[in-house]
Design an enzyme around this catalytic site. Structure first.
Site, PDB file in Angstrom:
ATOM      1  N   ASP A  37      -4.383  -2.550   4.570  1.00 47.16           N
ATOM      2  CA  ASP A  37      -2.954  -2.455   4.263  1.00 47.16           C
ATOM      3  C   ASP A  37      -2.129  -2.911   5.462  1.00 47.16           C
ATOM      4  OD1 ASP A  37      -0.292  -1.519   3.576  1.00 47.16           O
ATOM      5  OD2 ASP A  37      -1.259  -0.250   2.086  1.00 47.16           O
ATOM      6  N   SER A  85       3.578  -2.378  -0.908  1.00 50.80           N
ATOM      7  CA  SER A  85       2.163  -2.138  -1.189  1.00 50.80           C
ATOM      8  C   SER A  85       1.902  -1.901  -2.669  1.00 50.80           C
ATOM      9  CB  SER A  85       1.660  -0.935  -0.381  1.00 50.80           C
ATOM     10  OG  SER A  85       1.674  -1.220   0.997  1.00 50.80           O
ATOM     11  N   HIS A 136      -1.718   7.340  -2.828  1.00 49.18           N
ATOM     12  CA  HIS A 136      -0.775   6.401  -2.223  1.00 49.18           C
ATOM     13  C   HIS A 136      -0.734   5.097  -3.014  1.00 49.18           C
ATOM     14  CE1 HIS A 136       1.281   4.787   1.523  1.00 49.18           C
ATOM     15  NE2 HIS A 136       1.773   6.007   1.414  1.00 49.18           N
ATOM     16  N   GLU A 256      -9.737   1.385   1.264  1.00 49.30           N
ATOM     17  CA  GLU A 256      -8.479   0.949   1.882  1.00 49.30           C
ATOM     18  C   GLU A 256      -8.374   1.452   3.316  1.00 49.30           C
ATOM     19  OE1 GLU A 256      -3.640   0.890   1.325  1.00 49.30           O
ATOM     20  OE2 GLU A 256      -4.736   2.763   1.027  1.00 49.30           O
ATOM     21  N   ASP A 261      -1.118  -0.408   8.280  1.00 51.51           N
ATOM     22  CA  ASP A 261       0.274  -0.570   7.863  1.00 51.51           C
ATOM     23  C   ASP A 261       1.187   0.428   8.560  1.00 51.51           C
ATOM     24  OD1 ASP A 261       2.402  -1.487   5.888  1.00 51.51           O
ATOM     25  OD2 ASP A 261       2.241   0.622   5.316  1.00 51.51           O
ATOM     26  N   HIS A 265       4.388  -0.438  10.895  1.00 46.44           N
ATOM     27  CA  HIS A 265       5.749   0.069  10.701  1.00 46.44           C
ATOM     28  C   HIS A 265       6.274   0.700  11.986  1.00 46.44           C
ATOM     29  CE1 HIS A 265       6.504  -0.601   6.453  1.00 46.44           C
ATOM     30  NE2 HIS A 265       5.306  -0.130   6.141  1.00 46.44           N
TER      31      HIS A 265
END
Length: 449
Positions: A37, A85, A136, A256, A261, A265
């Site tokens: 991700d 996502s 998620h 995953e 990710d 961020h």
């Protein structure tokens, strides 16, 4: 509840759609789908340098280099060009573009069959592994159908309520998100256990999961960051456990690496490299499995880029990877430790980063640590602990990124093409520049065989 018949009539069976098209000559027995991700191409390049052995003259290639076969376009079904996502995972799981935020539904809010559902209808075992909540956006898009990714409770409910030919969609779930299964309005853990699922509610109970079906929820929300965790290779370990539990029967496994990710961020390079190292470990485990089971297909990609990471910044032709290797905690954890250390914060800083500070750099941090400020110095919003903590985290990141010459363009997602990696039976079908929906369509062809 879904039955295979009603699901296919309402959603359209992709296998039938592609049965007459050119497909894989001989279908793989099992399929492994791995998603990093937020892992834009700069992350895999950065990780090659991060993982390099400094004792050798050459820069060694990584597992990502070994598996690379192509690229994928990531734009969503709306006009934004930059995906989230949910839309990206829906494209990867269904072969259908949708709007940002949508989980397993098309642009008209209609549910679309996923690869995992097609696998279960075909009689495969099914499993999902993630370091985020297992509800998620990415895992949710493979096993649920809701209007928005924020509907975690509904996603968890669907994992239990929606069946295919009377069978649960998922034989194995490993990850975070326990709070969405143990709620005041409903206790899904009890319901799963009543139907024969083994359960582990924290990491120390993992050994209890010795058979399928099984549910492992190792954190209330997301699992601790790899860099801050006592289990820095927790994705690798969960992947190993999933393969052990799945055994020899055909399976569809989604893995995953969720928190690459989150680090992007945050614009936290040390955090990101620790997550990449964990994903590297998981990929090596999976690659070894495919080597022993050559009738398995593994496909790996990212859903999008995050943060606009650049290797080198501010006009400096350098990237100080040695300093990044020396950082022992995320910026968030560093800030917590500095605030807790109070007047001894400089010692803690050196322990966690290995970086000596100039006088100006010391002052830039010191102004946010309440009892260590110089006489007469004040910090804005000093009576708001959350604001002080946030400002200190930002300053920690500023210093680390400046020292290491790491650049970031955004705290959000980016719209560049992402890499596609493949290994095993049929890997050649993922070469070249694909739309992200093509990845799902190729895999649906497998189920049409």
């Amino acid at each position: 509840m879904f039955s295979a018949g009603s699901l296919y009539r309402s959603l359209g069976l992709f296998g039938a759609l592609f049965a007459q098209s050119a497909g894989v000559a001989a279908a793989p027995v099992s399929i492994i789908f791995v998603i990093g991700d937020g892992m834009g191409p700069s992350y895999t390049t950065a990780y090659r340098y991060f993982a390099d052995d400094p004792a050798t003259a050459d820069i060694e290639t990584s597992v990502f280099d070994e598996l690379l076969v192509g690229m994928a376009r990531t734009y969503p079904g709306d006009s934004t060009l930059v995906t989230d996502s949910a839309a990206a995972a829906t494209a990867l799981s269904t072969g259908v573009k949708t709007r940002n935020g949508a989980i397993g539904v098309d642009e008209h809010h209609k549910p679309v069959q996923t690869l995992l559902e097609a696998a279960k209808a075909r009689g495969y075992q099914t499993a999902m592994v993630a370091t985020s909540p297992i509800t998620h956006a990415t895992p949710g898009s493979f096993a649920a159908h809701v209007g928005h990714r924020s509907e975690n409770n509904e996603i968890a409910d669907q994992y239990f309520d929606q069946r295919i030919d009377g069978r649960f969609k998922l034989d194995l779930l490993l990850g975070g998100g326990r709070q969405y299964f143990e709620r005041k309005d409903r206790n899904l853990v009890k319901e799963f256990r009543k139907h024969g699922y083994a359960f582990a509610g924290d990491w120390q109970q993992r050994h209890k999961l010795k058979r399928l079906p099984a549910l492992g929820l190792f954190a209330p929300e997301g699992m601790p960051s790899a860099l801050d965790s006592e289990q820095p290779l927790r994705l690798q370990q969960m992947t190993e456990q999933a393969l052990d539990l799945l055994g020899k029967k055909p399976f569809f496994l989604l893995v995953e690496a969720s928190q690459i990710d989150w680090c992007g961020h945050a614009n936290d390079i040390a955090c990101a490299m620790a997550e990449m190292r964990d994903m590297d470990g998981a990929l090596r485990v999976l690659k070894a499995y495919v080597d022993k089971h050559p009738d398995t297909l593994m496909v790996v990609t990212a859903d999008h880029g995050t943060g606009g990471l650049s290797i080198g910044a501010n006009g400096v032709y350098d990237w100080d990877v040695a300093s990044i290797r020396g950082i022992k905690a995320t910026a968030n954890r560093i800030a917590d430790q500095l605030l807790a250390a109070d007047e001894n914060w400089q010692e803690i800083w050196l322990q966690l980063t290995g970086m000596n500070l100039s006088e100006a750099e010391q002052r830039s941090l010191q102004r946010w640590i309440p009892h260590s400020r110089l006489s007469g110095e004040d910090a804005p919003q000093q009576h708001n602990p959350a604001a002080v903590k946030g400002a200190l985290v930002a300053q920690v990141l500023t210093l680390i990124n400046k020292r290491t010459h790491t650049g970031w363009t955004t705290s959000g997602h980016t719209g560049e093409d992402v890499q596609v990696f493949a290994y095993g039976k049929g890997h050649e079908h993922f070469a070249g520049n694909l739309n992200n929906t093509d990845i799902a369509k190729h895999l649906f062809r497998v189920f049409a065989k």
